[in-house]
Design an enzyme around this catalytic site. Sequence first.
Site, PDB file in Angstrom:
ATOM      1  N   PRO A  24       0.806  -1.232   0.000  1.00 20.49           N
ATOM      2  CA  PRO A  24       0.000   0.000   0.000  1.00 20.49           C
ATOM      3  C   PRO A  24       0.831   1.272   0.000  1.00 20.49           C
ATOM      4  O   PRO A  24       0.345   2.324  -0.444  1.00 20.49           O
ATOM      5  CB  PRO A  24      -0.809  -0.122   1.303  1.00 20.49           C
ATOM      6  N   ASP A  25       2.068   1.218   0.467  1.00 22.40           N
ATOM      7  CA  ASP A  25       2.879   2.436   0.550  1.00 22.40           C
ATOM      8  C   ASP A  25       3.172   3.052  -0.816  1.00 22.40           C
ATOM      9  O   ASP A  25       2.860   4.230  -1.054  1.00 22.40           O
ATOM     10  CB  ASP A  25       4.180   2.150   1.299  1.00 22.40           C
ATOM     11  N   PRO A  26       3.794   2.339  -1.747  1.00 22.71           N
ATOM     12  CA  PRO A  26       4.059   2.985  -3.033  1.00 22.71           C
ATOM     13  C   PRO A  26       2.800   3.308  -3.816  1.00 22.71           C
ATOM     14  O   PRO A  26       2.792   4.256  -4.617  1.00 22.71           O
ATOM     15  CB  PRO A  26       4.930   1.957  -3.773  1.00 22.71           C
TER      16      PRO A  26
END
Length: 413
Positions: A178-180
Site C-alpha cells: 500500500p505504501d508505493p
Amino acid sequence: MTQPPDGILAGVRVIDLTHAWAGPFATQLLADYSAEVIKIETCERPDMLRFSTLAADEIRPDAYNRGGWFQYLGRNKLGLTLDLKQPRGQELFKGLAAQSDVVIENFSARVMHRLGLEYAVLQAVNPRLIMISMPGFGTIGPYKDFVAFGEMIEPFAGLAELTGYADGAPLRLAVAYPDPVAGLHAALATLLALRQRRQTGVGQHIRIPHREPITRMLGEAVLDYTVNGRTQRRIGNRHRAWAPHGCYPCRGQDRWVAITVRNDAEWTALCQVFGEPAWAHEPGFANSFRRWKHADLLDQHVAQATQPWEATALATRLCAAGIPAGAVQTNQDLFCDAHLQARQAFWVMAHPLAGTYPYPAPSTRLTGTPPRLARPAPNLGEHNRDLLTRLLGLSPAEVEDLEAKGVIGTVVR
C-alpha cells in the site's frame, strides 16, 4: 509550453515532512524530475528508513546516514532538521512554506493541527500553497486518529484476505504494497494541483487516505459482492477463470516458473513446448472451462513437465511460443537480469558514508525531459546552513544559535 533546461519540475519547491515509504516515494518521484525537495526531520525522530537495510554488524554512531532504503528514497533531496515542537521551529517552517509550492506530510490526522501548522495557517502565509496530507484513514470517520503503516493497511484494506492458499490463513505480501500505491497517488495529486493552481492562482489541500487507494484497486472483489452477493476467498496462485495458472517447479534448488494459459491457442502452444504429452489430450483438458474445473490434476501434470527445465530457458521458450511466462527471480537475479541492464534500470549512486551502490532507477522515462540523478540522499541536517541562510536570510551566528538551542542539528539525539 517550453520546458526549463534543467528539468520539467525545476522551480517547484516541495517541503517534505514525510517518513517511511509512502510519502518519501511520492517526493522521490518529484525530486527525480528536478523539483527542489527539502526533507525535514528532527534529531529526536529522524526518518525511520535511516535505520533500514543496514549491515548486520553496523555499529558506527552515524549509521543513520548509511541505511540503504533511505539512500534509495532520499536521492535528489536536500536535508534539513527542524524541531517543529518548538515555537522557533514552527516560525521557521512557516517562513519556508511562504516560499514553497507544496507541503507533503503523512502524519496521522491530528499531528499538523497539534503543531499549529494545519493548512489554514499555512495558507494564510501563502495562498498559492498546495498541501498533500496522507493520513492512514483520512480526517473524518471513526478511524481518523489511528496511526497506519502499509503492513497493517494491507489486511485492513481487504488485500490480505485475498492473498494466500484456500486452506491457509490470509497472507501479507513481502513488501508494504500500500505504501508505493499511496505514494503514486500523492505524486499525481501534486501534479494535478499544480496544474489547477496555474489556472486559478490559488492552492488547495488534498487528502489521500493510505487505506483507500488499495481498497479501490480491489474492484473485482467489491463488484463480486455488490452484484453477485459472493465473498471472494483465497485461491493461492490460481486464477478465477484461467488454467493452468501458477508457479511451477524447475530444475535446481527453489527455482520456479510462472505460467498463465488464457485460451485454447495458448494451451495448444504449451502442449507443443512440452512435446505433446499424452495427458494433454485427456477429455478433462479439452477446453478452457474443463481445464479450469480440473485445475488440481492439471497442476500436477504441468509441475512434472516443468521440473526438468531450467527456469529462464523454459520461460524464454514459452514466451517465444506466445504464452505469458516468467522465471521467478530472486533479488540477485533481478540485478543480473540482462533485460533490466539493457534498460539501465539501476542508477549507481555514490554517497560519502554509505558507499557506492546501484539502486532502482525511475520506472518512468520521459524522453524529452528525462529524470536526473543530481545528488545522493542527504545526511541528517546536511543542508541546514545553506537552506536557512539562502531561503530565510539567517546569519551564520543565528544558525549556530538554533543548533545550540536544539532547533536544528546533525546528530540523532
